[in-house]
Design an enzyme around this catalytic site. Structure first.
Site, PDB file in Angstrom:
ATOM      1  N   ASN A  13     -37.144  -2.837 -17.466  1.00 50.53           N
ATOM      2  CA  ASN A  13     -37.803  -2.734 -18.765  1.00 50.53           C
ATOM      3  C   ASN A  13     -39.240  -2.290 -18.503  1.00 50.53           C
ATOM      4  O   ASN A  13     -40.062  -3.081 -18.061  1.00 50.53           O
ATOM      5  CB  ASN A  13     -37.763  -4.107 -19.467  1.00 50.53           C
ATOM      6  N   LYS A  15     -41.451  -1.421 -20.610  1.00 51.53           N
ATOM      7  CA  LYS A  15     -42.398  -1.802 -21.667  1.00 51.53           C
ATOM      8  C   LYS A  15     -43.264  -0.577 -22.027  1.00 51.53           C
ATOM      9  O   LYS A  15     -42.768   0.547 -21.990  1.00 51.53           O
ATOM     10  CB  LYS A  15     -43.211  -3.020 -21.238  1.00 51.53           C
ATOM     11  N   HIS A  98     -36.404  -8.735 -27.592  1.00 47.79           N
ATOM     12  CA  HIS A  98     -37.297  -9.137 -26.494  1.00 47.79           C
ATOM     13  C   HIS A  98     -38.416 -10.003 -27.068  1.00 47.79           C
ATOM     14  O   HIS A  98     -38.884  -9.772 -28.184  1.00 47.79           O
ATOM     15  CB  HIS A  98     -37.878  -7.896 -25.812  1.00 47.79           C
ATOM     16  N   GLU A 100     -41.470 -10.085 -26.614  1.00 40.52           N
ATOM     17  CA  GLU A 100     -42.684  -9.371 -27.038  1.00 40.52           C
ATOM     18  C   GLU A 100     -42.490  -8.710 -28.402  1.00 40.52           C
ATOM     19  O   GLU A 100     -43.438  -8.600 -29.179  1.00 40.52           O
ATOM     20  CB  GLU A 100     -43.091  -8.351 -25.955  1.00 40.52           C
ATOM     21  N   GLU A 168     -34.320 -14.904 -20.849  1.00 39.06           N
ATOM     22  CA  GLU A 168     -35.674 -14.703 -20.340  1.00 39.06           C
ATOM     23  C   GLU A 168     -36.575 -15.838 -20.830  1.00 39.06           C
ATOM     24  O   GLU A 168     -37.064 -15.790 -21.972  1.00 39.06           O
ATOM     25  CB  GLU A 168     -36.242 -13.376 -20.858  1.00 39.06           C
ATOM     26  N   GLY A 174     -43.713 -12.143 -16.753  1.00 41.53           N
ATOM     27  CA  GLY A 174     -45.009 -11.629 -16.306  1.00 41.53           C
ATOM     28  C   GLY A 174     -45.934 -12.659 -15.688  1.00 41.53           C
ATOM     29  O   GLY A 174     -47.116 -12.396 -15.493  1.00 41.53           O
ATOM     30  N   SER A 213     -40.075 -12.493 -14.147  1.00 46.11           N
ATOM     31  CA  SER A 213     -40.628 -12.513 -12.790  1.00 46.11           C
ATOM     32  C   SER A 213     -39.568 -12.368 -11.698  1.00 46.11           C
ATOM     33  O   SER A 213     -39.704 -12.940 -10.615  1.00 46.11           O
ATOM     34  CB  SER A 213     -41.457 -13.789 -12.566  1.00 46.11           C
TER      35      SER A 213
HETATM   36  P1  PGA Z   1     -41.282  -9.419 -15.840  1.00 46.90           P
HETATM   37  O1  PGA Z   1     -40.742  -9.022 -17.318  1.00 46.90           O
HETATM   38  O2  PGA Z   1     -40.197  -9.064 -14.866  1.00 46.90           O
HETATM   39  O3  PGA Z   1     -42.524  -8.587 -15.671  1.00 46.90           O
HETATM   40  O4  PGA Z   1     -41.542 -10.882 -15.851  1.00 46.90           O
HETATM   41  C1  PGA Z   1     -39.417  -9.248 -17.674  1.00 46.90           C
HETATM   42  C2  PGA Z   1     -39.183  -8.831 -19.110  1.00 46.90           C
HETATM   43  O5  PGA Z   1     -40.067  -9.066 -19.959  1.00 46.90           O
HETATM   44  O6  PGA Z   1     -38.132  -8.240 -19.446  1.00 46.90           O
END
Ligand code: PGA
Length: 252
Positions: A13, A15, A98, A100, A168, A174, A213
């Site tokens: 992803n 983003k 997601h 976000e 998640e 992150g 992560s």
């Molecule tokens: P990350 O993000 O691997 O940077 O923690 C995962 C995600 O938001 O899909």
């Protein structure tokens, strides 16, 4: 790696990251995939501006997806993209729900379900995301939260068997923090049982990804957990070397 009857999916992803200059990373991924056994699927969900040029470079082994879609097929929705348009651009998967999108754009579970239905209508696989906040985890509400959100967000499958779920934990995205293997196993088993309740035997083969992560250093351990059928990877998917190290862990 094939856990049960389910083929692993390593999904990146990106983003809101990536410019045309990032296409060189895709070229690296495409050539690296050829040096690995074809035993797991690999997907990148770039920003929408890169779907077409990535799809043109993707070859047979790399799939290209998107990060969100509008529930309607077309119309007066300035700034939005429909699942049909994403399919037309070459996307095979769309991430919906997601955290976000839920927090930054107020996308609630009922809307996520509409997006998932739009994907199925357009012949695209929705990747439905779910996770608990740190406060919910501390209150011991992880499994209840995940089930409650999924019941509202998951599509009615109809005749399709095309669906991916991504667990998640919000506090793991992150941050470098990751739940313990036992915690991941417990949540994924809970999701598996819900999928079987909702979709009967089809629920046994729906992929459940872990996200938050995931890195080259922890991927092998996470991917070995029961009912973990792949990863949804943010930061570590931006560099071809990191993503391919995770892919290598999946096919080892
Ligand atoms: P990350 O993000 O691997 O940077 O923690 C995962 C995600 O938001 O899909």
């Amino acid at each position: 790696m094939v856990t049960g009857m389910v083929r692993t999916l390593i999904a990146g992803n990106w983003k809101m990251n990536g410019l045309k200059s990032s296409l060189s990373e895709v070229e690296k991924i495409v050539s690296a995939l050829d040096s690995h056994a074809d035993e797991a699927d690999c997907l990148i969900c770039p920003p929408a501006t890169l779907i077409v040029p990535m799809h043109e470079r993707a070859g047979a082994r790399l799939k290209i997806g998107a990060q969100s879609c509008h529930p309607e097929a077309f119309g007066a929705f300035t700034g939005d993209l429909s699942a049909e348009q994403l399919n037309d651009a070459g996307a095979t998967h769309v991430i919906v729900g997601h955290s976000e999108r839920r927090s930054e754009h107020g996308e609630r579970s009922a809307y996520v379900q509409e997006q998932a239905h739009a994907c199925l209508r357009a012949g695209i696989v929705p990747i439905v995301c779910v996770g608990e906040s740190f406060a919910q985890k501390q209150r011991g509400e992880t499994k209840d939260t995940v089930i409650r959100i999924l019941r509202k967000s998951l599509p009615t499958l109809g005749s399709s068997d095309s669906l991916v779920v991504a667990y998640e934990p919000l506090w793991a995205i992150g941050t470098g923090l990751v739940p313990s293997a036992d915690e991941i196993a417990e949540v994924h088993l809970t999701i598996r049982n819900l999928l079987i309740e909702l979709y009967q035997e089809r629920g046994a083969s729906i992929r459940i990804l872990y996200g938050g992560s995931m890195k080259p250093t922890n991927a092998a351990e996470i991917l070995a957990i029961d009912n973990v059928n792949g990863g949804l990877i943010g930061g570590a998917s931006l560099k071809a070397d990191d993503l391919m190290a995770i892919y290598a862990a999946a096919v080892a």
